[in-house]
Scaffold this active site. Structure first.
Site, mmCIF file in Angstrom:
data_model
loop_
_atom_site.group_PDB
_atom_site.id
_atom_site.type_symbol
_atom_site.label_atom_id
_atom_site.label_comp_id
_atom_site.label_asym_id
_atom_site.label_seq_id
_atom_site.Cartn_x
_atom_site.Cartn_y
_atom_site.Cartn_z
ATOM 1 N N CYS A 2 0.850 -1.182 0.000
ATOM 2 C CA CYS A 2 0.000 0.000 0.000
ATOM 3 C C CYS A 2 0.894 1.244 0.000
ATOM 4 C CB CYS A 2 -0.924 0.100 1.205
ATOM 5 S SG CYS A 2 -2.081 -1.266 1.320
ATOM 6 N N ARG A 27 3.582 -0.241 -5.047
ATOM 7 C CA ARG A 27 3.364 -0.784 -3.698
ATOM 8 C C ARG A 27 2.039 -1.533 -3.594
ATOM 9 N NH1 ARG A 27 6.847 1.814 -0.155
ATOM 10 N NH2 ARG A 27 5.584 1.210 1.619
ATOM 11 N N TRP A 74 -2.768 -2.671 -1.620
ATOM 12 C CA TRP A 74 -2.498 -4.098 -1.818
ATOM 13 C C TRP A 74 -3.300 -4.793 -0.730
ATOM 14 C CZ3 TRP A 74 -0.442 -8.350 0.804
ATOM 15 C CH2 TRP A 74 -0.144 -9.458 0.019
ATOM 16 N N ASN A 98 -1.198 2.409 5.641
ATOM 17 C CA ASN A 98 -0.339 1.346 5.132
ATOM 18 C C ASN A 98 0.162 0.585 6.340
ATOM 19 O OD1 ASN A 98 1.680 -0.248 3.948
ATOM 20 N ND2 ASN A 98 3.173 1.404 4.046
ATOM 21 N N GLY A 99 -0.088 -0.739 6.354
ATOM 22 C CA GLY A 99 0.335 -1.554 7.493
ATOM 23 C C GLY A 99 -0.778 -2.508 7.866
ATOM 24 N N GLU A 478 16.553 -17.798 -8.851
ATOM 25 C CA GLU A 478 16.236 -16.434 -9.287
ATOM 26 C C GLU A 478 15.615 -16.439 -10.693
ATOM 27 O OE1 GLU A 478 15.791 -13.791 -7.902
ATOM 28 O OE2 GLU A 478 15.970 -12.214 -9.391
ATOM 29 N N LYS A 482 11.899 -15.040 -11.335
ATOM 30 C CA LYS A 482 11.675 -13.935 -12.279
ATOM 31 C C LYS A 482 10.645 -14.340 -13.316
ATOM 32 C CE LYS A 482 13.094 -11.312 -11.046
ATOM 33 N NZ LYS A 482 13.708 -10.646 -9.967
ATOM 34 N N GLU A 485 7.018 -14.970 -11.734
ATOM 35 C CA GLU A 485 6.284 -13.820 -11.182
ATOM 36 C C GLU A 485 5.679 -12.936 -12.265
ATOM 37 O OE1 GLU A 485 8.136 -10.660 -8.585
ATOM 38 O OE2 GLU A 485 9.967 -11.201 -9.646
ATOM 39 N N HIS A 501 15.788 -37.529 -7.313
ATOM 40 C CA HIS A 501 15.286 -38.016 -6.020
ATOM 41 C C HIS A 501 13.780 -37.814 -5.899
ATOM 42 C CE1 HIS A 501 19.300 -38.915 -4.632
ATOM 43 N NE2 HIS A 501 19.685 -37.753 -5.148
ATOM 44 N N LYS A 600 5.552 -4.365 -4.755
ATOM 45 C CA LYS A 600 7.015 -4.363 -4.750
ATOM 46 C C LYS A 600 7.596 -4.468 -3.350
ATOM 47 C CE LYS A 600 11.054 -2.619 -6.888
ATOM 48 N NZ LYS A 600 11.422 -3.959 -7.351
HETATM 49 O O1 M6R Z 1 12.609 -4.910 -1.023
HETATM 50 P P1 M6R Z 1 13.182 -6.273 -0.821
HETATM 51 O O2 M6R Z 1 14.416 -6.504 -1.598
HETATM 52 O O3 M6R Z 1 13.367 -6.607 0.628
HETATM 53 O O4 M6R Z 1 12.072 -7.253 -1.399
HETATM 54 C C1 M6R Z 1 12.229 -8.638 -1.282
HETATM 55 C C2 M6R Z 1 11.306 -9.370 -2.213
HETATM 56 O O5 M6R Z 1 9.971 -9.039 -1.945
HETATM 57 C C3 M6R Z 1 11.605 -9.085 -3.694
HETATM 58 O O6 M6R Z 1 12.920 -9.388 -4.013
HETATM 59 C C4 M6R Z 1 10.669 -9.902 -4.599
HETATM 60 O O7 M6R Z 1 10.942 -11.260 -4.484
HETATM 61 C C5 M6R Z 1 10.793 -9.443 -6.047
HETATM 62 N N1 M6R Z 1 9.491 -9.122 -6.556
HETATM 63 C C6 M6R Z 1 11.361 -10.444 -6.965
HETATM 64 O O8 M6R Z 1 11.502 -9.951 -8.261
#
Ligand code: M6R
Length: 605
Positions: A2, A27, A74, A98-99, A478, A482, A485, A501, A600
């Site tokens: 948010c 956000r 969010w 926000n929170g 990673e 990527k 997501e 396994h 984000k």
């Molecule tokens: O702001 P941060 O780096 O702490 O965020 C961590 C994760 O939420 C962030 O890396 C998330 O996994 C990304 N969307 C991946 O692309």
């Protein structure tokens, strides 16, 4: 998650709020809303979905007024619909939040017993209701009584019908910044929403509340006594948030890695040496370290895992990468001979912040690697290495990840040298080769069409396995994160050795398996594992340095990248995986910068 904004000043508030919300949309984008006060008459407009929907709803119908608050959501409590959208109101108050108010159920039940009714399913709505109950003509007093009852986290923007010239805000464990203007003032969840209008800001600390007019700001501490706050300059680097001709922020940010990594490296190296200004730990502290924990969430965990292998290999110290959300609840034995490194782009991730707090409480040494200056994680750690990626807008992280990896590598060398894990010559070569990475990124960008073609070929796959060993395993995690997501394809990163396994039963004709081989050490081993899946009909695509491409020719497709040293090859491999993820999602026509269900910055647990 948010984003909140607030405005008081000479301009019409609605436009200012919408502009601010646009830059905070990363956000959360489940709904947006504004409340504007026109001499005390509150007008509230909300819309489901992205801020563009709110903007359309407002077109030709903008509420007039010079005071207002806004929110981009969010969803945590209650569906992503208009009723649950903020601001939430009571007769005198409008509130954006926000929170998470953890004890909202208890509060709601108590208020319901007093015949107070609720419209939404949100935790936030208890706040305007409590404010109303506690209001006897003094907003600060009502805030004091209300805040005392709230458990959890909040950044709040509040306006009251009786005070058409005043904006209130309060903060606990969620970010909140006050932007200072000429005859106008602002509040926002981060500086991106402020930097177009001001170059000065006050960062609120937890427990603080502020009363803001167009010309004056008064900040109060937990006890509601006045406190003097330092005025800080806003970093100009955060200003450039446009797409600069790119179709998406993600692609722009992939390309920005050249400059971002260079800038980050130059800030922590000098003449081939790693130098951290005012580093708090002595050489003897470093020698005495027993264990290193590197913690983060999502991609920040994945980069931590790459670093774990490097710390063990180069610095010769036991290193563990942990998901911050796990670490905070584990019984890991910690002491002053442990170093905890918290990695975060935003510096506000709730789990990472809590894990760091726990580590500090246990007396460990703490370092953070954070992109956003003045963020909670950077302030909580004993030492912060700031990555200089600039504002990262796309939800999928790219340039911040690469800068984190560059910074972790430098920290690894710094520690390795002091523990005798590597020689000065090794360190200097690694530093100099790191500084050559941006040139190699440029060479990778020349291969973008090849990666685009590959993306076109595989875009309709149902699932995809990313396989690698050691740092390539971390890169596999990673690459999978990527791709999944932003493309919504079920992707899994796996240690190449583990597949047989159990998981190999999922491999059938045409299953796409992406093999990562960045170092000669494990070349033959990973190749055997890739041969095993190929034998079962998998379509194998390998990413490897140019010098190894020949030995991998037996697999139909090899995407190569320029050679570097083993420590750094993975840093090049990652760029190609980012481009692959981007182009698959682009071929599918998906909302790359704002994938569904995501935000984000994950500021709730
Ligand atoms: O702001 P941060 O780096 O702490 O965020 C961590 C994760 O939420 C962030 O890396 C998330 O996994 C990304 N969307 C991946 O692309």
């Amino acid at each position: 998650m948010c984003g909140i904004v607030g405005y008081i000043g000479k301009s019409e508030a609605t436009g200012m709020l919408i502009e601010g919300l646009k830059s905070l949309e990363y956000r959360g984008y489940d709904s947006g809303g504004v409340a504007v006060s026109d001499n005390g008459r509150l007008q509230v407009v909300k819309a489901k979905g992205e801020i563009k929907n709110l903007r359309s709803k407002l077109r030709g119908n903008e509420p007039a007024g010079h005071l207002g608050i806004g929110h981009t959501r969010w969803a945590t409590h209650g569906a992503a619909n208009e009723i649950n959208a903020h601001p939430h109101c009571s007769p005198h108050f409008a509130v954006v939040h926000n929170g998470i108010i953890e004890n909202y159920k208890e509060i709601k039940e108590s208020l319901a017993m007093n015949s107070i009714t609720f419209e939404s399913e949100t935790d936030t709505e208890v706040i305007p209701k409590l404010l109303e109950l506690n209001y006897e003509g003094d907003v600060l007093d009502a805030l004091k009584k209300t805040i005392k009852l709230l458990q959890g986290s909040y950044a709040l923007g509040i306006i009251c019908t009786d005070e058409p010239e005043t904006l209130y805000c309060a903060k606990k464990a969620s970010p909140l910044i006050i932007g200072l203007g000429q005859g106008e003032n602002f509040i926002a969840s981060d500086i991106n929403a402020l930097s177009a209008h001001t170059s000065e800001a006050v960062y609120l600390d937890d427990g603080e509340t502020a009363k803001i007019t167009a010309h004056e700001i008064t900040v109060y501490d937990r006890a509601f006594s006045r406190v003097e706050k330092e005025i800080k300059k806003i970093n100009a680097a955060a200003e450039k948030t446009g797409k600069a001709g790119f179709r998406h922020y993600m692609l722009k940010e992939i390309y920005e890695q050249t400059a971002a990594v260079q800038k980050t490296l130059l800030s922590i190296t000098k003449d081939g040496e790693v130098c951290f200004e005012n580093f708090p730990y002595s050489d003897s502290d470093i020698k005495q370290l027993e264990r290193v924990y590197i913690i983060g969430c999502g991609s920040a965990y994945n980069v931590s895992l790459i670093a774990k292998y490097n710390f063990e290999k180069i610095a010769g110290i036991a290193a563990f990468a942990q998901y911050a959300g796990e670490f905070r609840y584990e019984d890991t034995p910690l002491n002053g001979r442990c170093l905890v490194i918290a990695v975060s782009q935003s510096g506000e991730t709730a789990d990472t912040l809590a894990a760091l707090k726990k580590a500090k409480g246990a007396g460990t040494k703490t370092i953070s690697i954070v992109n956003v200056s003045e963020s909670s994680i950077s302030k909580m750690s004993s030492y912060n290495i700031q990555t200089l990626a600039g504002a990262e807008i796309s939800v999928a992280t790219t340039k911040a990840f690469s800068c984190q990896l560059a910074a972790l590598n430098m920290l690894c060398l710094y520690i390795a040298l002091r523990r005798g894990g590597c020689t000065e010559v090794f360190s200097e070569i690694a530093v100099n080769m790191s500084l050559m990475l941006p040139k190699k990124y440029e060479q990778i960008f020349q291969l973008e069409n090849q990666i685009k073609e590959l993306a076109y070929e595989i875009k309709n796959m149902d699932s995809c396995f990313f396989l690698g060993r050691n740092t390539d395993y971390a890169a596999a995690l990673e690459g999978a994160l990527k791709l999944k997501e932003i493309s919504y394809i079920n992707c899994v990163g796996y240690p190449a050795s583990e597949l047989k396994h159990g998981t190999i039963s999922l491999i059938e004709k045409g299953t796409v398996c992406i093999g990562l081989v960045s170092s000669e050490d494990i070349l033959n081993k990973t190749v055997s594992n890739l041969a095993e899946v190929a034998a079962r009909g998998a379509e194998v695509i390998v990413f490897a340095p140019r010098s190894m491409a020949q030995s991998l020719a037996r697999f139909g497709k090899v995407i190569s990248y320029p050679d570097s040293i083993p420590l750094l090859n993975v840093q090049l491999e990652i760029i190609e995986l980012q481009l692959l993820a981007y182009h698959v999602a682009n071929e599918k026509g998906l909302p790359i910068d704002k994938p569904r269900n995501l935000a984000k910055s994950v500021t709730v647990e």
